[in-house]
Structure formats: structure tokens, C-alpha cells
Design a protein around this motif. Sequence first.
Motif, PDB file in Angstrom:
ATOM      1  N   ALA A 138      -0.387   7.748  -2.810  1.00  0.00           N
ATOM      2  CA  ALA A 138      -0.089   8.322  -4.125  1.00  0.00           C
ATOM      3  C   ALA A 138       0.680   9.633  -3.977  1.00  0.00           C
ATOM      4  O   ALA A 138       1.597   9.912  -4.753  1.00  0.00           O
ATOM      5  CB  ALA A 138      -1.382   8.549  -4.901  1.00  0.00           C
ATOM      6  N   ALA A 139       0.319  10.432  -2.992  1.00  0.00           N
ATOM      7  CA  ALA A 139       1.048  11.678  -2.763  1.00  0.00           C
ATOM      8  C   ALA A 139       2.488  11.401  -2.345  1.00  0.00           C
ATOM      9  O   ALA A 139       3.412  12.110  -2.759  1.00  0.00           O
ATOM     10  CB  ALA A 139       0.339  12.508  -1.699  1.00  0.00           C
ATOM     11  N   CYS A 140       2.685  10.356  -1.549  1.00  0.00           N
ATOM     12  CA  CYS A 140       4.056   9.997  -1.155  1.00  0.00           C
ATOM     13  C   CYS A 140       4.833   9.432  -2.338  1.00  0.00           C
ATOM     14  O   CYS A 140       6.043   9.669  -2.467  1.00  0.00           O
ATOM     15  CB  CYS A 140       4.024   8.976  -0.025  1.00  0.00           C
ATOM     16  SG  CYS A 140       3.400   9.647   1.522  1.00  0.00           S
ATOM     17  N   ALA A 141       4.166   8.677  -3.209  1.00  0.00           N
ATOM     18  CA  ALA A 141       4.840   8.085  -4.366  1.00  0.00           C
ATOM     19  C   ALA A 141       5.269   9.149  -5.367  1.00  0.00           C
ATOM     20  O   ALA A 141       6.283   8.991  -6.049  1.00  0.00           O
ATOM     21  CB  ALA A 141       3.925   7.072  -5.040  1.00  0.00           C
TER      22      ALA A 141
ATOM     23  N   ALA B 228       9.581   3.835  -7.682  1.00  0.00           N
ATOM     24  CA  ALA B 228       8.570   4.891  -7.730  1.00  0.00           C
ATOM     25  C   ALA B 228       7.351   4.423  -8.513  1.00  0.00           C
ATOM     26  O   ALA B 228       6.208   4.672  -8.108  1.00  0.00           O
ATOM     27  CB  ALA B 228       9.160   6.155  -8.352  1.00  0.00           C
ATOM     28  N   TRP B 229       7.585   3.741  -9.643  1.00  0.00           N
ATOM     29  CA  TRP B 229       6.457   3.239 -10.423  1.00  0.00           C
ATOM     30  C   TRP B 229       5.697   2.161  -9.662  1.00  0.00           C
ATOM     31  O   TRP B 229       4.457   2.094  -9.735  1.00  0.00           O
ATOM     32  CB  TRP B 229       6.927   2.696 -11.768  1.00  0.00           C
ATOM     33  CG  TRP B 229       7.205   3.785 -12.752  1.00  0.00           C
ATOM     34  CD1 TRP B 229       8.411   4.144 -13.255  1.00  0.00           C
ATOM     35  CD2 TRP B 229       6.241   4.663 -13.337  1.00  0.00           C
ATOM     36  NE1 TRP B 229       8.266   5.199 -14.116  1.00  0.00           N
ATOM     37  CE2 TRP B 229       6.941   5.539 -14.189  1.00  0.00           C
ATOM     38  CE3 TRP B 229       4.870   4.813 -13.219  1.00  0.00           C
ATOM     39  CZ2 TRP B 229       6.310   6.531 -14.919  1.00  0.00           C
ATOM     40  CZ3 TRP B 229       4.240   5.805 -13.953  1.00  0.00           C
ATOM     41  CH2 TRP B 229       4.956   6.643 -14.792  1.00  0.00           C
ATOM     42  N   LEU B 230       6.407   1.310  -8.942  1.00  0.00           N
ATOM     43  CA  LEU B 230       5.741   0.277  -8.142  1.00  0.00           C
ATOM     44  C   LEU B 230       4.881   0.905  -7.048  1.00  0.00           C
ATOM     45  O   LEU B 230       3.730   0.503  -6.849  1.00  0.00           O
ATOM     46  CB  LEU B 230       6.778  -0.666  -7.527  1.00  0.00           C
ATOM     47  CG  LEU B 230       6.230  -1.759  -6.622  1.00  0.00           C
ATOM     48  CD1 LEU B 230       5.377  -2.723  -7.431  1.00  0.00           C
ATOM     49  CD2 LEU B 230       7.362  -2.473  -5.926  1.00  0.00           C
ATOM     50  N   ALA B 231       5.414   1.891  -6.359  1.00  0.00           N
ATOM     51  CA  ALA B 231       4.657   2.566  -5.308  1.00  0.00           C
ATOM     52  C   ALA B 231       3.434   3.281  -5.879  1.00  0.00           C
ATOM     53  O   ALA B 231       2.342   3.246  -5.289  1.00  0.00           O
ATOM     54  CB  ALA B 231       5.552   3.560  -4.565  1.00  0.00           C
TER      55      ALA B 231
END
Length: 93
Positions: A73-76, A43-46
Motif C-alpha cells: 500500500a505504501a508503494c501504491a 495505481a488504483w489496481l495496485a
Amino acid sequence: MPQSDDDWIAGLEARLRLDDPRFAHGFGRGRPRRPREYRRGRAWLAMTLALSAVVVGAVLPHGLLLAAGLVAAACAVNLFDTSRRRRLRLPRS
């Protein structure tokens, strides 16, 4: 007739092994790992990649890159929500 404590603990262990095998295996070896709910490396990578795309899209006036970064960003953000994953999973009874 109530179940014995051994049966209850064995059932709890079996559900834990099905839910998060890495966590259960670490407990068996005496070196516990973080539960799945607290592992957020992807999640942090995305989020990092998405926000870097937003910044690059804003610095270079490139609207498509900026829009793609905002969508990413919204998906992450959804990867950080652990309660959503628990709601989607149905109990196996």
C-alpha cells in the motif's frame, strides 16, 4: 531576434509528442485522450490489491500477509504522485 509563432508551436508540439505520445496522437485524430497525469488505472489496481492483502491479513491472523499488504500500500501511494515523476525527469535542452 524573436522566434516566429510557428517555430514556437512546432517546438511545443515536439515536446508534447516526446512527453506523452498517446495524448498527442489523440489530438491529431480529433479525439483527445486523458493526459498521462490523469491516467491512474495501475495505481488504483495496485492499491486495491494491497488493501485486500491488508484486510485478509487482518481477518486471518497472518502477520506476514498483513505486513506485505502495508508495504504494498505504501508503494501504491507513490504511483498517485504525478509531481514526483516530473521532478525526476530532466529537461532535454
